[in-house]
Scaffold this motif. Structure first.
Motif, PDB file in Angstrom:
ATOM      1  N   TRP A  75       0.915  -1.171  -0.110  1.00  0.00           N
ATOM      2  CA  TRP A  75       0.068   0.099  -0.036  1.00  0.00           C
ATOM      3  C   TRP A  75       0.703   1.258   0.177  1.00  0.00           C
ATOM      4  CZ3 TRP A  75      -3.244  -2.634   4.020  1.00  0.00           C
ATOM      5  CH2 TRP A  75      -4.188  -3.774   3.637  1.00  0.00           C
ATOM      6  N   LEU A  76       2.045   1.190   0.659  1.00  0.00           N
ATOM      7  CA  LEU A  76       2.741   2.373   0.887  1.00  0.00           C
ATOM      8  C   LEU A  76       3.397   2.751  -0.308  1.00  0.00           C
ATOM      9  CD1 LEU A  76       4.187   2.390   4.551  1.00  0.00           C
ATOM     10  CD2 LEU A  76       2.521   3.851   3.638  1.00  0.00           C
ATOM     11  N   PHE A  77       4.133   1.726  -1.076  1.00  0.00           N
ATOM     12  CA  PHE A  77       5.183   2.089  -2.019  1.00  0.00           C
ATOM     13  C   PHE A  77       4.584   1.655  -3.484  1.00  0.00           C
ATOM     14  CE2 PHE A  77       7.593   1.614   1.730  1.00  0.00           C
ATOM     15  CZ  PHE A  77       7.989   2.966   1.740  1.00  0.00           C
ATOM     16  N   LEU A  78       3.704   0.656  -3.531  1.00  0.00           N
ATOM     17  CA  LEU A  78       3.401   0.064  -4.984  1.00  0.00           C
ATOM     18  C   LEU A  78       2.173   0.402  -5.592  1.00  0.00           C
ATOM     19  CD1 LEU A  78       5.176  -3.345  -4.713  1.00  0.00           C
ATOM     20  CD2 LEU A  78       5.727  -1.775  -6.033  1.00  0.00           C
ATOM     21  N   THR A  79       1.139   0.561  -4.649  1.00  0.00           N
ATOM     22  CA  THR A  79      -0.337   0.790  -5.162  1.00  0.00           C
ATOM     23  C   THR A  79      -0.491   2.066  -6.011  1.00  0.00           C
ATOM     24  OG1 THR A  79      -0.933   0.031  -2.856  1.00  0.00           O
ATOM     25  CG2 THR A  79      -2.580   1.272  -4.175  1.00  0.00           C
ATOM     26  N   THR A  80       0.220   3.067  -5.652  1.00  0.00           N
ATOM     27  CA  THR A  80       0.042   4.175  -6.696  1.00  0.00           C
ATOM     28  C   THR A  80       0.794   3.999  -7.926  1.00  0.00           C
ATOM     29  OG1 THR A  80       0.104   5.398  -4.617  1.00  0.00           O
ATOM     30  CG2 THR A  80      -0.164   6.653  -6.506  1.00  0.00           C
ATOM     31  N   PRO A  81       2.027   3.770  -8.199  1.00  0.00           N
ATOM     32  CA  PRO A  81       2.709   3.427  -9.380  1.00  0.00           C
ATOM     33  C   PRO A  81       1.998   2.511 -10.006  1.00  0.00           C
ATOM     34  CG  PRO A  81       4.335   3.122  -7.445  1.00  0.00           C
ATOM     35  CD  PRO A  81       3.019   3.470  -6.735  1.00  0.00           C
ATOM     36  N   VAL A  82       1.707   1.319  -9.587  1.00  0.00           N
ATOM     37  CA  VAL A  82       0.968   0.286 -10.424  1.00  0.00           C
ATOM     38  C   VAL A  82      -0.310   0.678 -10.785  1.00  0.00           C
ATOM     39  CG1 VAL A  82       0.087  -2.149 -10.253  1.00  0.00           C
ATOM     40  CG2 VAL A  82       2.131  -1.666  -9.185  1.00  0.00           C
ATOM     41  N   ALA A  83      -1.169   1.411  -9.905  1.00  0.00           N
ATOM     42  CA  ALA A  83      -2.395   1.932 -10.644  1.00  0.00           C
ATOM     43  C   ALA A  83      -2.249   2.974 -11.707  1.00  0.00           C
ATOM     44  CB  ALA A  83      -3.233   2.544  -9.208  1.00  0.00           C
ATOM     45  N   ASP A  84      -1.166   3.702 -11.408  1.00  0.00           N
ATOM     46  CA  ASP A  84      -1.013   4.718 -12.468  1.00  0.00           C
ATOM     47  C   ASP A  84      -0.543   3.976 -13.856  1.00  0.00           C
ATOM     48  OD1 ASP A  84      -1.382   6.823 -10.905  1.00  0.00           O
ATOM     49  OD2 ASP A  84       0.874   7.209 -10.303  1.00  0.00           O
ATOM     50  N   VAL A  85       0.142   2.820 -13.664  1.00  0.00           N
ATOM     51  CA  VAL A  85       0.484   2.146 -15.086  1.00  0.00           C
ATOM     52  C   VAL A  85      -0.716   1.626 -15.773  1.00  0.00           C
ATOM     53  CG1 VAL A  85       1.609   0.015 -15.663  1.00  0.00           C
ATOM     54  CG2 VAL A  85       2.816   1.556 -14.267  1.00  0.00           C
ATOM     55  N   PHE A  86      -1.478   1.012 -14.764  1.00  0.00           N
ATOM     56  CA  PHE A  86      -2.839   0.531 -15.356  1.00  0.00           C
ATOM     57  C   PHE A  86      -3.523   1.499 -15.963  1.00  0.00           C
ATOM     58  CE2 PHE A  86      -1.756  -3.589 -13.021  1.00  0.00           C
ATOM     59  CZ  PHE A  86      -2.525  -4.481 -13.809  1.00  0.00           C
ATOM     60  N   ALA A  87      -3.842   2.694 -15.160  1.00  0.00           N
ATOM     61  CA  ALA A  87      -4.768   3.925 -15.480  1.00  0.00           C
ATOM     62  C   ALA A  87      -4.072   4.594 -16.901  1.00  0.00           C
ATOM     63  CB  ALA A  87      -4.489   4.845 -14.472  1.00  0.00           C
ATOM     64  N   SER A  88      -2.753   4.497 -17.062  1.00  0.00           N
ATOM     65  CA  SER A  88      -2.388   4.879 -18.439  1.00  0.00           C
ATOM     66  C   SER A  88      -2.688   3.841 -19.731  1.00  0.00           C
ATOM     67  CB  SER A  88      -0.610   5.030 -18.224  1.00  0.00           C
ATOM     68  OG  SER A  88      -0.019   3.685 -18.421  1.00  0.00           O
TER      69      SER A  88
END
Lengths: 267, 439
Positions: free
Chosen positions: B203-216
């Motif tokens: 949750w701290l380090f991976l959620t946001t980057p991974v979500a950004d990748v999928f969102a792109s």
């Protein structure tokens, strides 16, 4: 000796043919000591129980009888000495404790049934969750034992709807459902009305006839005479005397035993 | 019986008396009234005085509520209409303010075109609560909705990309997988610690980057709604529901921790409970709104509603823990021994034997805490969030409605009463349903 006991014992002939005691050691207690705070409740207990034995533990209240059998399945922790049950030593290792508790059934003075579960659920809970028995099979086993204690028709009621004697028989059935190799009884009839004592003792006698290894803390001397192969007398945390029942009752050796027997049998 | 005796025993009656109805003064409305209201001269006088009192109060309130003005755009207009209709400008409610402002009282400044989102979230809340509240009547398949709800709800309310809630849910999946497959290798306690650690790192380090990748790759997103636009009962319910939903499990863990033999676990739990209970909620809310920013690294955007929810949840959990501890203390020691003697391990005993009974005993206390937490959500108006009370002040600041008090607060009070009274009735229903001990 109470009349109810007399009746319970003389009701029908007791078949002792299957009551065979093997050489295999079921429980081995060596130099066991226990304190409650600064109170020395058990002193240097040495006891060997062979498979198939029916042992009755008696003695005045506060003598440590209940504490002794509660140590055998670690409801109480002993501080010195050694307890080996079924070849497993009781230490603070939780795995060993759970393993021993699975093999040792216990019946309490106050039944300790689970009031929020039905009789059937009380009996199937531990087999399903501890022994991982499929629900259907667990229910069949439970009904088998409920029939043995003669209350299959109460299976879907809650403990609060049963009489004391019925609840105690359910408690016995619940322990048996785990297919234990040893049964401990902690004053199973002390909280019951006199007319209910008989039905519980009958159940225990049947169990003895099937060759179950049993240790009973009880004041029912009639039961001791008829069923036990050994009577242990405890006082002040020590095993004062142990003998086979006839010898124990007719020819007690220590003064304390004589005093106790005269008090309990005198009236 | 009577036949056999009639020949030999002369005084035994051989026919039964016909059944006779009791006198009409003893049954029905008349009987009830006589027994309960007029059973003596003193009680009769008290009854009459009470009736007069009730009449006096109702005669004052009912005309105010029902002889009222609904169609007016300002207090002045209200008063003019009252003057024209009843010849007096007071003693009648001006519900025009509710008619004009109720969307605001319900949703705050949430964009009007997105009202469907909180409404849908509310409907889904009811669907996901059903299998928990009425477990015996609702098919258990609805539990999937319940499981998904904590992730759907924030997405509906705040909008943004759908990948954020999905990735947040993945943290739980990850933890579940670790517990499932690693427990054979590193034991149950080890796998539990590993699972929690992995989930937190995720949750701290991976959620946001991974979500950004999928969102792109696949941009599935809704219009974002800012936290400062939230308000009204929507905000109260949001904070209340999350705090209620989270405080029960956290409270259970704290209550068990407080009884633990492990010294560190016990000290942490006792310290937490005593600290939170010793501090007023408003202090915690001020910490959430101002002080927390000082400790966080500059530039972090930690949502104010989230901060408030965390504080209210912690506050409720501490009280919940003590309520549940009361339930645990009320259980006879024999229940623990019964469970132990059957070979159930600690967690099995807690889950199957101890908690069902302890929670049942604590139902009245638990629901009281729930109701208290829900009502305490109005305190967030103090730190500038626009809950119903905050909005009431804002509305009264409007020149059209300056000087209006009773109508707004009566409406807000009535809404809170509906929610709290339903909770209270539900708890009584639950207590009756779970009553199996036949005392």
């Amino acid at each position: 000796m109470s009349e109810a006991t007399q009746e319970a014992i003389s009701d029908r002939p007791i078949d002792l043919s299957k009551m065979q005691i093997s050489d295999e050691v079921a429980i081995q207690i060596t130099d066991m000591n226990k304190w409650f705070g600064t109170f020395h409740v058990l002193r240097d207990i040495n006891l060997t129980v062979y498979r198939g034995e029916r042992i009755v533990v008696c003695g005045p209240s506060g003598s440590g009888k209940s504490t002794l059998i509660r140590c055998i399945n670690r409801l109480e922790e002993h501080q010195a000495g050694q307890i080996i049950v079924d070849g497993t030593e009781l230490t603070s290792d939780l795995k060993n404790i759970d393993k021993i508790r699975r093999e040792v059934g216990m019946v309490f003075q106050h039944f300790n049934l689970f009031p929020h579960l039905t009789i059937l659920e009380n009996c199937t809970l531990a087999p399903i969750w501890v022994r991982k028995v499929p629900r259907k099979e667990a229910e069949e086993t439970a009904m088998h034992f409920l029939e043995k204690v003669k209350i299959p028709e109460q299976a879907n009621k809650f403990p609060g709807q049963l009489s004391g004697g019925q609840q105690q028989r359910v408690a016995i059935a619940r322990s048996l459902c785990m297919k234990p190799r040893i049964m401990l009884f902690d004053e199973p009839t002390s909280a019951l009305d006199p007319e209910m004592i008989k039905e519980v003792l009958d159940t225990m006698i049947e169990l003895a006839e099937e060759g179950m290894t049993m240790i009973c803390v009880t004041h029912e001397m009639g039961f001791a005479q008829a069923v036990a192969n050994r009577v242990i007398f405890m006082d002040a945390g020590q095993i004062v005397e142990q003998n086979e029942p006839r010898e124990f009752f007719t020819n007690p050796k220590s003064d304390r035993t004589k005093l106790f027997l005269s008090q309990i049998l005198g009236h | 019986m009577s036949d056999t005796h009639s020949n030999t025993v002369a005084y035994v009656r051989d026919t039964m008396l016909p059944e006779a109805a009791p006198p009409p003064t003893e049954v029905g409305v008349v009987g009830w009234t006589r027994k309960n209201l007029f059973s003596g001269w003193f009680n009769s006088i008290v009854t009459i005085i009470c009736l007069l009192l009730i009449y006096y109060v109702l005669a004052g309130i009912l005309p105010w509520i029902f002889q009222s003005v609904w169609t007016a755009d300002s207090l002045t207009e209200c008063r003019e209409i009252m003057q024209a209709t009843w010849g007096e400008s007071h003693g009648h409610a001006c519900w025009g303010v509710i008619r004009e402002r109720w969307p605001q009282l319900l949703f705050g400044f949430y964009p009007t075109e997105y009202y469907w989102r909180p409404i849908l979230a509310m409907a889904l809340l009811l669907v996901s609560l059903a299998p928990i509240l009425f477990a015996d009547r609702v098919p258990s398949k609805f539990l999937y909705v319940t499981l998904a709800y904590p992730f759907i709800m924030p997405w509906l309310m705040w909008g943004g990309t759908i990948w954020n809630p999905i990735m947040a849910a993945m943290g739980f999946v990850l933890a579940g997988l670790i517990i499932n497959y690693a427990s054979d290798v590193i034991g149950s306690l080890g796998s539990m610690i590993a699972a929690v650690a992995a989930a937190i790192l995720w949750w701290l380090f991976l959620t946001t980057p991974v979500a950004d990748v999928f969102a792109s790759i696949l941009p599935l997103a809704m219009e974002t709604v800012e936290s400062r636009q939230f308000g009204g009962f929507m905000l109260s319910i949001l904070i209340g529901v999350v705090a209620i939903g989270c405080s029960l499990p956290i409270g259970i863990v704290l209550a068990l921790g407080r009884q633990s033999d492990l010294l560190i676990v016990k000290s942490i739990c006792v310290g937490f409970i005593e600290f939170i209970r010793g501090v007023p909620l408003i202090t915690l809310l001020f910490v959430a709104s101002t002080l927390l920013n000082i400790f966080l690294p500059p530039g972090t955007n930690f949502d104010i509603i989230l901060r408030v929810i965390i504080m209210v949840t912690l506050f409720a959990s501490a009280y919940m823990a003590e309520v549940i501890r009361g339930g645990l203390a009320a259980l006879p020691k024999g229940q623990y021994e019964g469970a132990d003697s059957l070979g159930l391990d600690y967690w099995q005993a807690q889950r199957l034997i101890i908690m069902p009974q302890a929670l049942k005993i604590s139902i009245p206390g638990i629901v009281s805490t729930f109701i208290g937490v829900f009502k305490d959500t109005v305190l967030v108006s103090i730190i500038g969030l626009l809950d119903p009370l905050g909005l009431a002040n804002a509305i009264r600041a409007d020149s059209a409605w300056t000087g209006i008090y009773w109508e707004l607060f009566a409406f807000i009070g009535a809404m809170f009463f509906i929610f709290c009274f339903s909770m209270s009735r539900y708890s009584m229903y639950l207590e009756r349903k779970l009553q199996t001990d036949h005392r």
